[in-house]
Design a protein around this motif. Structure first.
Motif, PDB file in Angstrom:
ATOM      1  N   GLY A  74      -1.000  -5.985   1.297  1.00  0.00           N
ATOM      2  CA  GLY A  74      -2.221  -6.702   1.642  1.00  0.00           C
ATOM      3  C   GLY A  74      -2.204  -8.194   1.358  1.00  0.00           C
ATOM      4  O   GLY A  74      -2.607  -8.999   2.198  1.00  0.00           O
ATOM      5  N   MET A  75      -1.787  -8.576   0.190  1.00  0.00           N
ATOM      6  CA  MET A  75      -1.881  -9.990  -0.158  1.00  0.00           C
ATOM      7  C   MET A  75      -0.954 -10.840   0.704  1.00  0.00           C
ATOM      8  O   MET A  75      -1.321 -11.942   1.124  1.00  0.00           O
ATOM      9  CB  MET A  75      -1.562 -10.189  -1.645  1.00  0.00           C
ATOM     10  CG  MET A  75      -1.765 -11.607  -2.123  1.00  0.00           C
ATOM     11  SD  MET A  75      -3.458 -12.173  -1.862  1.00  0.00           S
ATOM     12  CE  MET A  75      -4.202 -11.802  -3.449  1.00  0.00           C
ATOM     13  N   VAL A  76       0.205 -10.314   1.001  1.00  0.00           N
ATOM     14  CA  VAL A  76       1.128 -11.064   1.858  1.00  0.00           C
ATOM     15  C   VAL A  76       0.562 -11.120   3.282  1.00  0.00           C
ATOM     16  O   VAL A  76       0.591 -12.156   3.941  1.00  0.00           O
ATOM     17  CB  VAL A  76       2.538 -10.451   1.825  1.00  0.00           C
ATOM     18  CG1 VAL A  76       3.483 -11.230   2.732  1.00  0.00           C
ATOM     19  CG2 VAL A  76       3.083 -10.426   0.401  1.00  0.00           C
ATOM     20  N   GLY A  96       1.373  -0.434  -1.551  1.00  0.00           N
ATOM     21  CA  GLY A  96       2.720  -0.969  -1.738  1.00  0.00           C
ATOM     22  C   GLY A  96       3.175  -0.794  -3.181  1.00  0.00           C
ATOM     23  O   GLY A  96       4.212  -0.189  -3.458  1.00  0.00           O
ATOM     24  N   GLY A  97       2.362  -1.284  -4.085  1.00  0.00           N
ATOM     25  CA  GLY A  97       2.723  -1.290  -5.508  1.00  0.00           C
ATOM     26  C   GLY A  97       2.939   0.089  -6.097  1.00  0.00           C
ATOM     27  O   GLY A  97       3.835   0.278  -6.924  1.00  0.00           O
ATOM     28  N   ILE A  98       2.152   1.072  -5.657  1.00  0.00           N
ATOM     29  CA  ILE A  98       2.318   2.402  -6.267  1.00  0.00           C
ATOM     30  C   ILE A  98       3.712   2.940  -5.955  1.00  0.00           C
ATOM     31  O   ILE A  98       4.317   3.636  -6.763  1.00  0.00           O
ATOM     32  CB  ILE A  98       1.222   3.403  -5.812  1.00  0.00           C
ATOM     33  CG1 ILE A  98       1.215   4.606  -6.772  1.00  0.00           C
ATOM     34  CG2 ILE A  98       1.419   3.836  -4.365  1.00  0.00           C
ATOM     35  CD1 ILE A  98       0.062   5.566  -6.585  1.00  0.00           C
ATOM     36  N   ASN A 101      -5.527   2.190  -0.177  1.00  0.00           N
ATOM     37  CA  ASN A 101      -4.606   2.259   0.945  1.00  0.00           C
ATOM     38  C   ASN A 101      -5.163   1.438   2.105  1.00  0.00           C
ATOM     39  O   ASN A 101      -6.038   1.879   2.835  1.00  0.00           O
ATOM     40  CB  ASN A 101      -4.419   3.727   1.352  1.00  0.00           C
ATOM     41  CG  ASN A 101      -3.382   3.873   2.439  1.00  0.00           C
ATOM     42  OD1 ASN A 101      -2.999   2.880   3.086  1.00  0.00           O
ATOM     43  ND2 ASN A 101      -2.928   5.098   2.661  1.00  0.00           N
ATOM     44  N   ASN A 102      -4.630   0.225   2.245  1.00  0.00           N
ATOM     45  CA  ASN A 102      -5.026  -0.601   3.391  1.00  0.00           C
ATOM     46  C   ASN A 102      -3.922  -0.652   4.445  1.00  0.00           C
ATOM     47  O   ASN A 102      -4.003  -1.397   5.417  1.00  0.00           O
ATOM     48  CB  ASN A 102      -5.442  -2.015   2.951  1.00  0.00           C
ATOM     49  CG  ASN A 102      -4.366  -2.693   2.121  1.00  0.00           C
ATOM     50  OD1 ASN A 102      -3.241  -2.207   2.031  1.00  0.00           O
ATOM     51  ND2 ASN A 102      -4.712  -3.811   1.500  1.00  0.00           N
ATOM     52  N   GLY A 103      -2.869   0.124   4.220  1.00  0.00           N
ATOM     53  CA  GLY A 103      -1.809   0.213   5.221  1.00  0.00           C
ATOM     54  C   GLY A 103      -0.929  -1.030   5.323  1.00  0.00           C
ATOM     55  O   GLY A 103      -0.086  -1.125   6.218  1.00  0.00           O
ATOM     56  N   LEU A 161       4.315 -13.163 -14.059  1.00  0.00           N
ATOM     57  CA  LEU A 161       5.392 -12.693 -13.177  1.00  0.00           C
ATOM     58  C   LEU A 161       4.823 -12.113 -11.892  1.00  0.00           C
ATOM     59  O   LEU A 161       5.435 -12.208 -10.841  1.00  0.00           O
ATOM     60  CB  LEU A 161       6.251 -11.639 -13.890  1.00  0.00           C
ATOM     61  CG  LEU A 161       7.567 -11.295 -13.198  1.00  0.00           C
ATOM     62  CD1 LEU A 161       8.521 -12.490 -13.212  1.00  0.00           C
ATOM     63  CD2 LEU A 161       8.235 -10.085 -13.831  1.00  0.00           C
ATOM     64  N   GLY A 162       3.643 -11.511 -11.973  1.00  0.00           N
ATOM     65  CA  GLY A 162       3.069 -10.866 -10.795  1.00  0.00           C
ATOM     66  C   GLY A 162       3.993  -9.785 -10.265  1.00  0.00           C
ATOM     67  O   GLY A 162       4.426  -9.816  -9.121  1.00  0.00           O
ATOM     68  N   ALA A 163       4.298  -8.818 -11.135  1.00  0.00           N
ATOM     69  CA  ALA A 163       5.279  -7.794 -10.770  1.00  0.00           C
ATOM     70  C   ALA A 163       4.598  -6.569 -10.189  1.00  0.00           C
ATOM     71  O   ALA A 163       3.929  -5.814 -10.895  1.00  0.00           O
ATOM     72  CB  ALA A 163       6.101  -7.399 -11.992  1.00  0.00           C
ATOM     73  N   ASP A 176      -2.478  -3.410 -10.443  1.00  0.00           N
ATOM     74  CA  ASP A 176      -1.145  -3.717  -9.951  1.00  0.00           C
ATOM     75  C   ASP A 176      -1.170  -5.191  -9.530  1.00  0.00           C
ATOM     76  O   ASP A 176      -1.917  -5.983 -10.117  1.00  0.00           O
ATOM     77  CB  ASP A 176      -0.738  -2.773  -8.823  1.00  0.00           C
ATOM     78  CG  ASP A 176       0.772  -2.572  -8.851  1.00  0.00           C
ATOM     79  OD1 ASP A 176       1.246  -1.789  -9.685  1.00  0.00           O
ATOM     80  OD2 ASP A 176       1.480  -3.236  -8.064  1.00  0.00           O
ATOM     81  N   VAL A 177      -0.396  -5.554  -8.540  1.00  0.00           N
ATOM     82  CA  VAL A 177      -0.352  -6.949  -8.121  1.00  0.00           C
ATOM     83  C   VAL A 177      -0.701  -7.038  -6.647  1.00  0.00           C
ATOM     84  O   VAL A 177      -0.336  -6.170  -5.865  1.00  0.00           O
ATOM     85  CB  VAL A 177       1.048  -7.551  -8.394  1.00  0.00           C
ATOM     86  CG1 VAL A 177       1.245  -8.874  -7.686  1.00  0.00           C
ATOM     87  CG2 VAL A 177       1.235  -7.721  -9.891  1.00  0.00           C
ATOM     88  N   GLY A 178      -1.442  -8.074  -6.307  1.00  0.00           N
ATOM     89  CA  GLY A 178      -1.830  -8.259  -4.914  1.00  0.00           C
ATOM     90  C   GLY A 178      -3.336  -8.352  -4.804  1.00  0.00           C
ATOM     91  O   GLY A 178      -4.017  -8.762  -5.746  1.00  0.00           O
ATOM     92  N   GLN A 179      -3.865  -7.958  -3.656  1.00  0.00           N
ATOM     93  CA  GLN A 179      -5.309  -8.035  -3.451  1.00  0.00           C
ATOM     94  C   GLN A 179      -6.062  -7.170  -4.459  1.00  0.00           C
ATOM     95  O   GLN A 179      -7.085  -7.575  -5.007  1.00  0.00           O
ATOM     96  CB  GLN A 179      -5.639  -7.575  -2.028  1.00  0.00           C
ATOM     97  CG  GLN A 179      -5.127  -8.509  -0.943  1.00  0.00           C
ATOM     98  CD  GLN A 179      -5.545  -8.044   0.439  1.00  0.00           C
ATOM     99  OE1 GLN A 179      -5.420  -6.852   0.761  1.00  0.00           O
ATOM    100  NE2 GLN A 179      -6.025  -8.955   1.264  1.00  0.00           N
TER     101      GLN A 179
END
Ligand SMILES: Cc1ncc(C[n+]2csc(CCOP(=O)(O)OP(=O)(O)O)c2C)c(N)n1
Lengths: 165, 563
Positions: free
Chosen positions: B474-476, B444-446, B469-471, B415-417, B389-392
């Motif tokens: 994460g990347m933001v 988030g992404g799921i 699941n990091n709650g 795009l990092g969608a 997905d996108v992020g960490q």
């Protein structure tokens, strides 16, 4: 490797495009989203059936003209595109002016020379109407001669058309 | 026969075997006819974005354009993220949207939107079909444009009256007439000469391999070039796998979360050979200082990419495979032992295994995504197809799995969608049922495309869903921690019971909290023939490192944070 330094001048770009619906809007929208400021754009049919000719002028300073050309060239309907130097083209522009009085008209009529042609074509409510045909820079020269507030009632301009020679 | 038959017959001519489609008022005549053509499998996603992203996954693993189909109005607008993603990442895709009848077009009819107006800036080409007699030509052009040159999405908007129009005979055109469309193939010999000169005299060359190498299937040629002239290779995110990680001249991925040694190599190189990549801001860092001592050779099929972000000394316009083959004929055999040794030195100092544990919490308390990725790598012997997905999660997946084949990593690059992973994994699995497809995704992404669990359930697709699941988003959160004084606004997630959700979709699911459990469950997933979801409870404040903060140079790669 350094960042690209930007060029300074007026850029004329000539295109042959397939005369298909939406072509003009595609080019205009591409220029908008990539932040290329269009100074003038003209389009018309040409000697080839189904093919239109366009002249686009980008007057902005510091643009990467080759990048613009490459991006526009990606549109499938664009058959060919070229950035040209003023010396490589015949270019013409048409200026229509309603001026305040005969004094102004006479001043401008005197500007007629071989490459700029000023003519009186009509009067509207006793205001002289002038037509100026000439090269882009000549038209700019005429415009520089008038005081928009004092001399002019209305002014419109055609945008440049250019033909590669 | 009606227009719908013409469309389907045209698709069959293009060897389409799957359509990711969602019906609506104006598609009914088409869906009705589809039932007469069992050669084409119709997959119903649970949201049209899922259709576009599944078509993306289909393309990435097969190299053939993915096809998606929706109704007008909301069906069409729901595709937009997937189309934009395809446009950014050069994904061959043919998008068919049905449209209100031409008689009412332009009147704000029910479910009418100007969808060609909307897709115009995010497609390679788009069409509004006025007349059924144009349909075969348009379909042929669409597939040709989508799959040749720099691939991309092509959109066909098809009014319902055209779909229903009676037609006597189907003929499919043999030729294509697109006078304005040029596909570069080989580079100019003069430029090849110039490039060879630069390569032969370079002491510190680096080849930057991007998605173009995968798209043009240039792996063998690139390998030959780098081996002959001993050129270290570094890849972009989408170039991962184009050259195997195990190749002795492969030195990781560059960029914002690239490996420090890769970034150092690029920063200190005297020659950059960019192959099928586009000097995106996420890989260059501060552009003015990017590879400041290097000459640049740029190989790309898209002339507009050359000189867009950086000055190029030698542009080689053409297809990567053919251009590299041209270079291979002329390049001198050479050794760069010192340079390679230098990069190896950086590698030994800044290897990822030394820096993956950047947890702020006690290590024993939480799982680490990087560890899980390493474990998946180990248990699948590096053979899995990883869809991030996108992020960490995306960056850890890119960093810690050893990719050895092109398009073994599917990821939304340009795009990092968020929401990419589940539907793209579906597309990949349907296109290649034998591929071992793992979807790696954040909490988030799921939730951006969680409805696609329904598609997985319906088709019993044995996709392995690894949910981290990091709650947090994460990347933001990481950026907020590092650059905004831990002001965690809008990033803490109130999450549902993901295991229960998966089970409601009849998907086997487990929550995993310890390392021992993780190993066991990953083995279970690896062996599973059914869909399975593992929810890993990972460190809430783990950070992805290395990192080059926006506006910094690659030399300023942060390896470890000062606590
Ligand atoms: C559709 C979309 N919306 C917002 C973003 C901005 N964004 C980038 S990463 C990220 C956080 C992702 O969180 P999660 O899915 O939990 O993954 P993690 O980073 O924790 O692995 C966000 C919100 C995005 N990339 N895509």
């Amino acid at each position: 490797m350094a960042k690209i330094t930007k060029e300074k001048k007026k850029h004329i770009v000539l295109l042959w495009v397939e005369n298909k619906p939406g072509v003009l809007s595609k080019i205009a929208s591409l220029c908008r989203r990539r932040r290329y400021n269009i100074d003038s754009l003209t389009v018309s049919t040409s000697h080839q059936p189904g093919v239109s000719h366009m002249t686009i002028v980008f007057a902005e300073e510091g643009i990467k003209i080759q990048q613009i050309v490459n991006q526009i060239n990606k549109l499938v309907e664009v058959i060919s595109i070229e950035a040209v130097q003023p010396k490589d083209v015949i270019d013409k522009e048409l200026l229509l002016l309603i001026v305040k009085n005969n004094q102004v008209a006479n001043r401008l009529l005197k500007m007629s020379r071989h490459d700029v042609n000023v003519r009186m074509i009509n009067t509207v409510d006793r205001h002289p109407v002038l037509e100026v045909v000439g090269e882009g820079r000549e038209i700019d020269h005429v415009i520089a001669e008038v005081d928009m507030k004092k001399d002019v009632v209305k002014m419109v301009k055609s945008g440049l058309i250019a033909l590669k020679i | 026969m009606i227009g719908a038959d013409i469309l389907i017959k045209s698709l069959l001519k293009e060897k389409v075997d799957v359509i990711f489609g969602y019906p609506g008022g104006v598609t009914i005549p088409l869906h009705d006819k589809l039932s007469n053509y069992p050669q084409i499998r119709h997959i119903l996603p649970r949201h049209e974005q899922g259709a576009a992203l599944a078509a993306d996954g289909y393309y990435r693993v097969t190299g053939r354009p993915g096809v998606c189909l929706t109704t007008s109005g909301p069906g069409a607008t729901n595709l937009i993220t997937g189309i934009a993603n395809a446009h950014m990442d050069s994904i061959g895709m043919v998008i068919i949207t049905c449209q209100v009848a031409t008689a009412v077009a332009g009147t704000d009819a029910f479910q009418e939107v100007d969808i060609t107006g909307i897709t115009q800036p995010i497609t390679k080409q788009n069409y509004f079909v006025d007349d059924v007699k144009d349909l075969p030509r348009i379909v042929k052009e669409a597939f040709y444009l989508a799959s040749t040159g720099r691939p991309g999405p092509v959109h066909i908007d098809l009014p319902v009256d055209v779909l229903k129009a009676e037609v006597v005979k189907f003929t499919y055109p043999k030729n294509i007439n697109l006078p304005g469309y040029k596909v570069p193939t080989t580079a100019e010999p003069k430029q090849i000469q110039e490039a060879i000169k630069l390569i032969n005299k370079s002491a510190r060359p680096v080849a930057l391999v991007g998605h173009g190498v995968t798209i043009s299937r240039a792996t063998a040629e690139v390998k030959k070039l780098i081996e002959k002239a001993e050129i270290p290779v570094i890849t972009t995110l989408l170039g991962m796998g184009a050259i195997s990680d195990k190749h002795p001249l492969h030195f990781g991925m560059l960029g914002m979360h690239g490996m420090a040694y890769a970034n150092y190599a690029v920063h200190n190189a005297d020659l950059i050979i960019g192959i099928g990549m586009r000097f995106d801001d996420r890989i260059t860092g501060k552009i003015d200082e990017f590879a400041r001592e290097a000459n640049v050779i740029h190989i790309d099929i898209d002339p507009a990419e050359i000189g867009k972000n950086t000055i190029v000394d030698v542009p080689l316009l053409g297809d990567c495979r053919q251009v590299i083959a041209q270079l291979n004929k002329k390049v001198a055999k050479k050794s760069h032992r010192e340079w390679v040794k230098k990069i190896k030195g950086w590698h030994n100092k800044t290897r990822l295994s030394k820096i993956k544990h950047e947890g702020r919490m006690q290590e024993s308390k939480h799982l680490m995504t990087a560890d899980i990725v390493c474990e998946i790598d180990k248990q699948t012997e590096g053979k899995a197809t990883i869809v991030t997905d996108v992020g960490q999660n995306q960056m850890w997946a890119a960093q810690h799995f050893s990719y050895s084949k092109p398009e073994q990593l599917l990821s939304s690059g340009g795009l990092g969608a968020m929401g990419y992973s589940l539907p793209a994994a579906i597309g990949a699995k349907i296109a290649k049922p034998k591929a071992d497809v793992w979807s790696l995704v954040g909490d988030g992404g799921i939730q951006m495309n969680i409805q696609e669990l329904g598609t997985i359930m319906e088709h019993k697709l044995p996709i392995k869903i690894m949910l981290f699941n990091n709650g947090y988003l994460g990347m933001v959160r990481q950026w907020q921690e590092l650059f905004y004084d831990k002001n965690y606004v809008a990033t803490k997630l109130a999450n549902p019971d993901f295991v229960a959700i998966a089970k409601a979709y009849n998907i086997e699911a487990y929550r995993v909290t310890t390392t021992t459990q993780a190993k066991k469950m990953i083995r279970k997933a690896a062996e599973s023939k059914k869909p399975i979801l593992l929810e890993f409870m990972t460190g809430p404040e783990d950070n992805v490192l290395p990192m080059v903060p926006t506006g910094n140079t690659l030399r300023q790669t942060i390896i470890k944070r000062n606590k």
